[in-house]
Design a protein around this motif. Structure first.
Motif, PDB file in Angstrom:
ATOM      1  N   ILE A  17      -7.768   5.480  -8.704  1.00 57.96           N
ATOM      2  CA  ILE A  17      -7.100   6.466  -9.566  1.00 57.96           C
ATOM      3  C   ILE A  17      -5.587   6.281  -9.464  1.00 57.96           C
ATOM      4  O   ILE A  17      -5.009   6.431  -8.393  1.00 57.96           O
ATOM      5  CB  ILE A  17      -7.479   7.905  -9.149  1.00 57.96           C
ATOM      6  N   THR A  18      -4.979   5.942 -10.567  1.00 58.73           N
ATOM      7  CA  THR A  18      -3.508   5.889 -10.604  1.00 58.73           C
ATOM      8  C   THR A  18      -3.015   6.229 -12.012  1.00 58.73           C
ATOM      9  O   THR A  18      -3.724   6.048 -12.995  1.00 58.73           O
ATOM     10  CB  THR A  18      -2.970   4.515 -10.123  1.00 58.73           C
ATOM     11  N   GLY A  19      -1.804   6.778 -12.055  1.00 56.93           N
ATOM     12  CA  GLY A  19      -1.180   7.100 -13.345  1.00 56.93           C
ATOM     13  C   GLY A  19      -1.775   8.319 -14.025  1.00 56.93           C
ATOM     14  O   GLY A  19      -1.537   8.553 -15.211  1.00 56.93           O
ATOM     15  N   GLN A  20      -2.526   9.128 -13.269  1.00 59.77           N
ATOM     16  CA  GLN A  20      -3.233  10.254 -13.885  1.00 59.77           C
ATOM     17  C   GLN A  20      -2.499  11.582 -13.674  1.00 59.77           C
ATOM     18  O   GLN A  20      -1.723  11.741 -12.736  1.00 59.77           O
ATOM     19  CB  GLN A  20      -4.651  10.368 -13.303  1.00 59.77           C
ATOM     20  N   GLY A  77       1.150  -0.822  -9.779  1.00 62.45           N
ATOM     21  CA  GLY A  77      -0.269  -1.178  -9.617  1.00 62.45           C
ATOM     22  C   GLY A  77      -0.447  -2.510  -8.911  1.00 62.45           C
ATOM     23  O   GLY A  77      -1.206  -2.602  -7.924  1.00 62.45           O
ATOM     24  N   PRO A  78       0.252  -3.565  -9.342  1.00 60.27           N
ATOM     25  CA  PRO A  78       0.073  -4.871  -8.690  1.00 60.27           C
ATOM     26  C   PRO A  78       0.471  -4.865  -7.212  1.00 60.27           C
ATOM     27  O   PRO A  78       0.050  -5.735  -6.457  1.00 60.27           O
ATOM     28  CB  PRO A  78       0.997  -5.796  -9.504  1.00 60.27           C
ATOM     29  N   SER A  79       1.260  -3.878  -6.794  1.00 61.59           N
ATOM     30  CA  SER A  79       1.611  -3.763  -5.365  1.00 61.59           C
ATOM     31  C   SER A  79       0.636  -2.846  -4.627  1.00 61.59           C
ATOM     32  O   SER A  79       0.880  -2.475  -3.474  1.00 61.59           O
ATOM     33  CB  SER A  79       3.037  -3.212  -5.213  1.00 61.59           C
ATOM     34  N   HIS A  80      -0.426  -2.440  -5.314  1.00 62.22           N
ATOM     35  CA  HIS A  80      -1.457  -1.571  -4.717  1.00 62.22           C
ATOM     36  C   HIS A  80      -0.889  -0.242  -4.245  1.00 62.22           C
ATOM     37  O   HIS A  80      -1.327   0.315  -3.233  1.00 62.22           O
ATOM     38  CB  HIS A  80      -2.190  -2.281  -3.571  1.00 62.22           C
ATOM     39  N   SER A 134       0.854  -1.194   0.000  1.00 54.28           N
ATOM     40  CA  SER A 134       0.000   0.000   0.000  1.00 54.28           C
ATOM     41  C   SER A 134       0.887   1.241   0.000  1.00 54.28           C
ATOM     42  O   SER A 134       2.060   1.170   0.377  1.00 54.28           O
ATOM     43  CB  SER A 134      -0.930   0.024   1.217  1.00 54.28           C
ATOM     44  N   GLY A 135       0.287   2.336  -0.396  1.00 49.68           N
ATOM     45  CA  GLY A 135       1.036   3.591  -0.417  1.00 49.68           C
ATOM     46  C   GLY A 135       0.521   4.481  -1.527  1.00 49.68           C
ATOM     47  O   GLY A 135      -0.159   4.021  -2.451  1.00 49.68           O
ATOM     48  N   ALA A 136       0.825   5.767  -1.398  1.00 49.77           N
ATOM     49  CA  ALA A 136       0.411   6.711  -2.442  1.00 49.77           C
ATOM     50  C   ALA A 136       1.530   7.717  -2.658  1.00 49.77           C
ATOM     51  O   ALA A 136       2.134   8.219  -1.705  1.00 49.77           O
ATOM     52  CB  ALA A 136      -0.869   7.419  -2.029  1.00 49.77           C
TER      53      ALA A 136
END
Ligand code: NAP
Length: 240
Positions: A227-230, A167-170, A127-129
Motif C-alpha cells: 500500500i502506497t500513495g493512498q 516506490g523504487p526505493s521501497h 526502506s521506510g514508511a
C-alpha cells in the motif's frame, strides 16, 4: 531498534500515535512545539509502555533550521508521521495573508521539511514508511476553512507524488484523512456543533485519537507492504 518520529505528539492525535507505535516496539521521537510539560509527561508514559530511550525534541516544523536541529538530535528515522498541524476558522473574506502563510508554513511546508530530512537515511536503507495526516476537509472542503482545506488537499497531492517517486526505493508514503476527532483542535467548535457533526456521521460517533493511531500502526506495518500513495479516510463514514 527502529525509530519513529511523530510530529505534534504533545497531545491529541499525535500523542495517541506515539503511544501506539511505542507499543509496537518503536523508539519514539516525540516532537512538540509549545506544550513542553505535556510532551515530557508523554515521554515518561512511553517509558512505561516499553523501556526504550524515547526522545523529546522541540521544533517548529515550519522552520527549516529547527527541523534540521531536530534531526541532528534524533539521528536516523525509519518511520515518519507528519501529524503536527494547526487549524483556524474564518470567513474567506476575513483571511489575512499572514493567516494563509502560517497555515501553509505549518501544515504543508512542515511536511516538506520533515520528509526531506528523513529521506536520506530511508533512501540509503531502501526502506521506510511515511504517513501524512491530512483531513477529510482536504478531500471535500470546509466552509470557513478555505486555507486549512487547501493546505490539507496539498498534503494529499504531495503524498501521491512522493509515493510515486519513492516506490523504487521501497519507501511507502500514505496519507490519512481523519473525520471529526475529539481533540483540543475541535474544542473551539463548541458542544452543539460537535453534537451536530456526530449526528451527521453515519457511525454516529466522534472519532477518538486512537482510531487514527490504529490506522497509522497498520500503514507503517508490514501488513501494508503493498500500500502506497493512498488516502485512508478514518471518518466514521462522513466522507465516502
Ligand atoms: P491538536 O490537539 O491541536 O494538536 C496539535 C499538535 O500539533 C500539538 O502537538 C502541537 O504542539 C503541534 N503543533 C502545532 N503547530 C506546530 C508546529 N509549528 N510545529 C510542531 N508542532 C506543532 O490537533 P489534533 O486534533 O491532534 O490534530 C493533529 C493532526 O490531525 C493535525 O494535522 C490536524 O490538522 C489533523 N486533523 C485533525 C482532525 C480533528 O478532528 N481533530 C481532523 C482532521 C485532521 P504543541 O502542543 O506543543 O503546541
Amino acid at each position: 531498534m527502529r525509530t519513529a518520529l511523530v510530529t505534534g505528539a504533545s497531545r491529541g492525535i499525535g500523542a495517541a500515535i506515539a503511544r501506539g507505535l511505542a507499543a509496537d516496539g518503536y523508539r519514539i521521537a516525540v516532537n512538540y512545539h509549545s506544550r513542553e510539560a505535556d510532551a515530557k509527561a508523554l515521554c515518561r508514559e512511553l517509558q512505561q509502555i516499553a523501556g526504550l530511550p524515547h526522545i523529546l525534541v522541540r521544533a517548529d516544523v515550519s522552520d527549516r533550521s529547527q527541523v534540521e536541529s531536530m534531526f541532528h538530535t534524533i539521528g536516523e528515522v525509519d518511520v515518519l508521521v507528519n501529524n503536527a498541524g494547526i487549524a483556524q476558522q474564518k470567513l474567506f473574506t476575513d483571511l489575512t495573508e499572514a493567516d494563509w502563510d502560517r497555515m501553509f508554513d505549518v501544515d504543508v511546508k512542515g511536511v516538506f521539511h520533515c520528509c526531506q530530512l528523513a529521506l536520506p537515511h530511508m533512501i540509503h536503507q531502501k526502506s521506510g514508511a511515511i504517513v501524512n495526516i491530512s483531513s477529510m476537509w482536504g478531500q471535500v472542503g470546509a466552509s470557513c476553512e478555505v486555507h486549512y482545506s487547501a493546505a490539507k488537499a496539498a498534503v494529499i497531492g504531495f503524498t501521491k507524488a512522493l509515493a510515486k517517486e519513492l516506490g523504487p526505493s521501497h519507501i511507502r508514503v500514505n496519507c490519512i484523512a481523519p473525520g471529526v476527532i475529539d481533540t483540543e483542535m475541535n474544542a473551539l467548535l463548541g458542544a452543539e456543533t460537535l453534537e451536530a457533526l456526530r449526528e451527521e456521521t453515519p457511525l454516529e460517533l466522534l472519532g477518538s485519537p486512537t482510531h487514527i493511531a490504529d490506522a497509522v500502526r497498520f500503514l507503517v506495518s508490514d501488513r501494508a507492504s503493498f500500500i502506497t500513495g493512498q488516502v485512508l479516510g478514518v471518518n466514521g463514514g462522513m466522507v465516502i
